[in-house]
Scaffold this active site. Structure first.
Site, PDB file in Angstrom:
ATOM      1  N   SER A 132       0.866  -1.185   0.000  1.00 30.72           N
ATOM      2  CA  SER A 132       0.000   0.000   0.000  1.00 30.72           C
ATOM      3  C   SER A 132       0.893   1.222   0.000  1.00 30.72           C
ATOM      4  O   SER A 132       2.077   1.144   0.374  1.00 30.72           O
ATOM      5  CB  SER A 132      -0.882   0.000   1.259  1.00 30.72           C
ATOM      6  OG  SER A 132      -1.520   1.241   1.435  1.00 30.72           O
ATOM      7  N   TYR A 145      -1.409  -0.530  10.909  1.00 34.76           N
ATOM      8  CA  TYR A 145      -1.497  -0.914   9.504  1.00 34.76           C
ATOM      9  C   TYR A 145      -0.279  -0.393   8.742  1.00 34.76           C
ATOM     10  O   TYR A 145       0.341  -1.122   7.960  1.00 34.76           O
ATOM     11  CB  TYR A 145      -2.783  -0.354   8.909  1.00 34.76           C
ATOM     12  CG  TYR A 145      -2.988  -0.685   7.448  1.00 34.76           C
ATOM     13  CD1 TYR A 145      -3.330  -1.974   7.055  1.00 34.76           C
ATOM     14  CD2 TYR A 145      -2.859   0.285   6.470  1.00 34.76           C
ATOM     15  CE1 TYR A 145      -3.528  -2.283   5.719  1.00 34.76           C
ATOM     16  CE2 TYR A 145      -3.057  -0.003   5.135  1.00 34.76           C
ATOM     17  CZ  TYR A 145      -3.389  -1.294   4.759  1.00 34.76           C
ATOM     18  OH  TYR A 145      -3.576  -1.595   3.435  1.00 34.76           O
TER      19      TYR A 145
END
Length: 297
Positions: A132, A145
């Site tokens: 990501s 995350y």
């Protein structure tokens, strides 16, 4: 690569994983699709005869061990897609949340990679990690995350060198915001995060959470469809030499440019402004962290 190449896609029940499984099946691959429910398995079977669902929770050792018998001797590719996000201010995240985040996003995918690596080595195959832009730029309220994706980036860089002599290529896909269920559910997620906080922390972070709701609404408008990411995965699997990194989405590219040209202090100021936060607040006593809500990506 064999006439009908075989690929294992983890987290194929929804979102990017499902879009990737369906796209690859339609473009000549036999897809072994890791799912956690009978409903997801049935839905994928209905999409294509070229999809074989496999029960796979990457945090369950028995599921990972069973992969050896569920996949062919020669596996052309592994797409490590599965992931979750445990949101919230870092101060509020407990040890269980930390372990859960890293177990799903890092430890589990590495266990899967180790289990199928002999099969990939036979085929001189490829490994694609769904990372990501959060693996390159740290966003507020997704600290764990971010950490898990930064770790995925580091591991992939190591594997690319370590497995190169065996003919196994390793690639990273780094999307920005993707139009999947978690983003549609984000308002409820933020509400749940706020509700789970002790009164002291709820009051302390009220401004942060209000700003997060507004920021989510703005960035959600630019979300790309999961099929766009699936195309990037297919390119990583089929081009002659896989790129080490592929950034997907205008927002992700813009964020990387900003990180490259702005000093840390300016980036901090940008986040502060985007979240509508003023100067620092007076410290207040904090209570024990509470159980977290997780988002399956």
């Amino acid at each position: 690569m064999s006439a009908t190449p075989a690929v294992l896609v983890t987290g194929a029940g929804r979102g990017i994983g499902r879009a990737t499984a369906v796209r690859l099946a339609r473009h000549g691959w036999h897809v072994h699709a890791g799912v956690r429910s009978d409903a997801a398995a049935a839905s994928l079977r209905a999409e294509s005869d070229a999809i074989t669902p496999v029960e796979l929770d990457v945090t369950v050792p028995e599921h990972v061990e069973a992969l050896v018998d569920a996949i062919p001797e020669r596996l052309d590719a592994l797409v490590n897609n599965v992931g979750i996000a445990v949101p919230g201010p870092v101060e509020t995240l407990d040890r269980a949340a930390m372990h859960r985040q890293l177990d799903v996003n890092l430890v589990g995918p590495l266990a899967v990679t180790r289990a199928v690596l002999p099969h990939l080595r036979r085929a001189q195959g490829r490994i694609v990690f769904l990372s990501s832009v959060n693996g390159l730029v740290s966003f507020p309220f997704t600290g764990l995350y971010n950490a898990s994706k930064f770790a995925v980036e580091a591991v992939a860089d190591c594997l690319r060198v370590e497995l190169g002599p065996f003919g196994v290529q390793v690639a990273l896909i780094e999307p920005g915001v993707v139009d999947t269920d978690p983003w549609h559910e984000m308002d409820a997620v933020v509400d749940a995060v706020e509700a789970a906080l002790p009164a002291e922390l709820r009051d302390l972070y009220a401004g942060h959470l209000a700003g997060e709701r507004q920021l989510v609404e703005r960035i959600r408008r630019g979300a790309i469809p999961p099929e766009t990411v699936a195309r990037a995965v297919e390119r990583a699997l089929t081009r002659r030499r896989a790129r080490a990194r592929s950034v997907v989405g205008r927002d992700a590219r813009l964020m990387l440019v900003m990180r490259a040209v702005l000093p840390a202090r300016r980036m901090d100021a940008l986040w502060t402004r985007e979240l509508g936060l003023g100067p620092g607040r007076a410290p207040r006593a904090a209570a024990a962290p509470q159980e977290r809500t997780e988002v399956v990506t």
